[in-house]
Write an enzyme that holds these catalytic residues in place. Structure first.
Site, PDB file in Angstrom:
ATOM      1  N   CYS A  19       1.112  39.921 -54.430  1.00 35.90           N
ATOM      2  CA  CYS A  19      -0.254  39.941 -53.901  1.00 35.90           C
ATOM      3  C   CYS A  19      -0.631  38.636 -53.211  1.00 35.90           C
ATOM      4  O   CYS A  19      -1.730  38.500 -52.702  1.00 35.90           O
ATOM      5  CB  CYS A  19      -1.253  40.280 -55.011  1.00 35.90           C
ATOM      6  SG  CYS A  19      -1.066  39.302 -56.492  1.00 35.90           S
TER       7      CYS A  19
ATOM      8  N   ASP B 161      -1.123  35.775 -54.547  1.00 38.39           N
ATOM      9  CA  ASP B 161      -1.961  34.893 -55.367  1.00 38.39           C
ATOM     10  C   ASP B 161      -1.216  33.612 -55.701  1.00 38.39           C
ATOM     11  O   ASP B 161      -0.002  33.616 -55.860  1.00 38.39           O
ATOM     12  CB  ASP B 161      -2.319  35.575 -56.697  1.00 38.39           C
ATOM     13  CG  ASP B 161      -3.348  36.676 -56.512  1.00 38.39           C
ATOM     14  OD1 ASP B 161      -3.759  36.902 -55.368  1.00 38.39           O
ATOM     15  OD2 ASP B 161      -3.731  37.287 -57.521  1.00 38.39           O
TER      16      ASP B 161
ATOM     17  N   CYS C 212      -7.358  37.277 -56.718  1.00 40.70           N
ATOM     18  CA  CYS C 212      -8.391  38.257 -57.044  1.00 40.70           C
ATOM     19  C   CYS C 212      -9.239  37.771 -58.218  1.00 40.70           C
ATOM     20  O   CYS C 212      -8.915  36.782 -58.869  1.00 40.70           O
ATOM     21  CB  CYS C 212      -7.760  39.595 -57.381  1.00 40.70           C
ATOM     22  SG  CYS C 212      -6.804  39.548 -58.903  1.00 40.70           S
TER      23      CYS C 212
ATOM     24  N   CYS D 107      -1.947  39.622 -63.679  1.00 45.35           N
ATOM     25  CA  CYS D 107      -2.786  38.415 -63.602  1.00 45.35           C
ATOM     26  C   CYS D 107      -2.724  37.630 -64.924  1.00 45.35           C
ATOM     27  O   CYS D 107      -2.737  36.403 -64.926  1.00 45.35           O
ATOM     28  CB  CYS D 107      -4.234  38.776 -63.296  1.00 45.35           C
ATOM     29  SG  CYS D 107      -4.435  39.588 -61.702  1.00 45.35           S
TER      30      CYS D 107
END
Lengths: 207, 128
Positions: B37, B39, B63, B106
């Site tokens: 993603c 991140d 996110c 996450c």
């Protein structure tokens, strides 16, 4: 590629989009990769003009508009074909998606390779620089333009590297290249996300 | 996506955002990323003479769940020994924030960030 029996005339036909006997539209052959679908050579470098030309040719033969007055089977098959053709166009047009698709074609099982710290530090630095731009400030446009130029340059450099590596990957001992290619594809994804974030901020700055 | 209340709270009022001096021998810097993603997460810990983490800072670009997870772990590691901090598992983070399955990565990232920060701290201690 094996011959198939046409669903319409029951005759044996070779692989292709249409039956060679009765010209009925045939089911989608998922064994044909996106490159072959467009008659292009498998590789990271794609001739965009040729790609779009072939796309239009396929649409002209397969589009549901041409099958509107035909039976339900033909209408359904036409729709399945154009859906796949559209997906193929999207995949081959975008470098990041193209790289991911080529990796899968080459047999890469999406293993996770943790990105190296030095690269992450670079990404973090870029993100922090972007974070420090105040979209309302007078110099916002200029600073965003500088960051964009840098990020685009990095993305293009990554694409150039990928192009070279994919050539090697489809040659002898190609499998050895796949982990490296996967790593550089991940890098390209970071650059792309950064550029998307930049787009978002630029929209704010222009409001 | 509807975020859980605790995620929103950490997202809107993130704790301990910032940077510690990377050059400080008592500071460990962890840097982790999720290529899927894009991140990227930086977690820093400062360890005092008693071997207790007395400060922690983070910077996360990603996110809401990634930000919340890193904000939460900065709170959790403070006052803990290194071994206690290492005992924090992604499952606890995910449970505390009620992360949905698609956001579990996450919490994994936040756990990895702690390990990465501790590894950096330890290598500095050995080197110095």
């Amino acid at each position: 590629m094996a011959n198939v029996v046409c669903w319409s005339c029951r005759g044996v036909t070779g692989p292709g989009l249409f039956c060679r006997t009765c010209d009925a539209i045939l089911p989608v052959d998922h064994g044909v990769d996106f490159f072959r679908l467009f008659g292009l050579e498998v590789g990271f470098v794609v001739d965009r003009t040729l790609l779009e030309e072939r796309y239009r040719e396929l649409q002209k033969r397969l589009h549901p508009d041409f099958f509107a007055s035909r039976g339900a089977m033909e209408r359904r098959l036409s729709l399945e074909h154009v859906t796949r053709v559209n997906e193929a166009l999207r995949t081959l047009t975008h470098p990041l998606e193209r790289a991911g698709y080529l990796l899968r074609l080459a047999g890469w099982q999406e293993e996770k390779i943790p990105p190296d710290t030095a690269f992450l530090a670079e990404v973090m630095e870029q993100r922090e620089a972007l974070d420090e731009v105040d979209p309302g400030a007078g110099d916002a446009h200029e600073r965003l333009a500088t960051l964009r130029a840098e990020a685009e340059q990095r993305a293009r450099a990554e694409e150039a590297r990928l192009a070279e590596m994919f050539v090697a990957a489809f040659g002898a001992d190609g499998q050895e290249w796949l982990p490296r290619i996967a790593r550089h594809t991940d890098r390209l994804r970071y650059h792309q996300r950064f550029l998307e974030e930049l787009d978002r901020l630029e929209d704010q700055a222009f409001e | 996506m509807a975020y859980n209340e605790k995620v929103l709270d950490h997202y809107e009022n993130p704790r301990n955002v910032g940077t510690l001096d990377k050059q400080d021998a008592n500071v460990g810097t962890g840097m982790v990323g999720a290529p899927a993603c894009g991140d990227v997460m930086k977690l820093q810990i400062r360890v005092n003479d008693q071997g207790i983490i007395d400060d922690a800072k983070f910077k996360t670009f990603g996110c809401g769940s990634a930000i919340a997870a890193s904000s939460l772990v900065t709170e959790w590691v403070k006052g803990k020994s290194i071994d206690e901090a290492l005992a924090i598992k992604n499952k606890e983070i995910a449970e505390e924030l009620a992360l949905p399955p698609v956001k579990i990565h996450c919490s994994v990232l936040a756990e990895d960030a702690i390990k990465s920060a501790v590894a950096d701290y330890r290598s500095k201690q050995k080197g110095g």
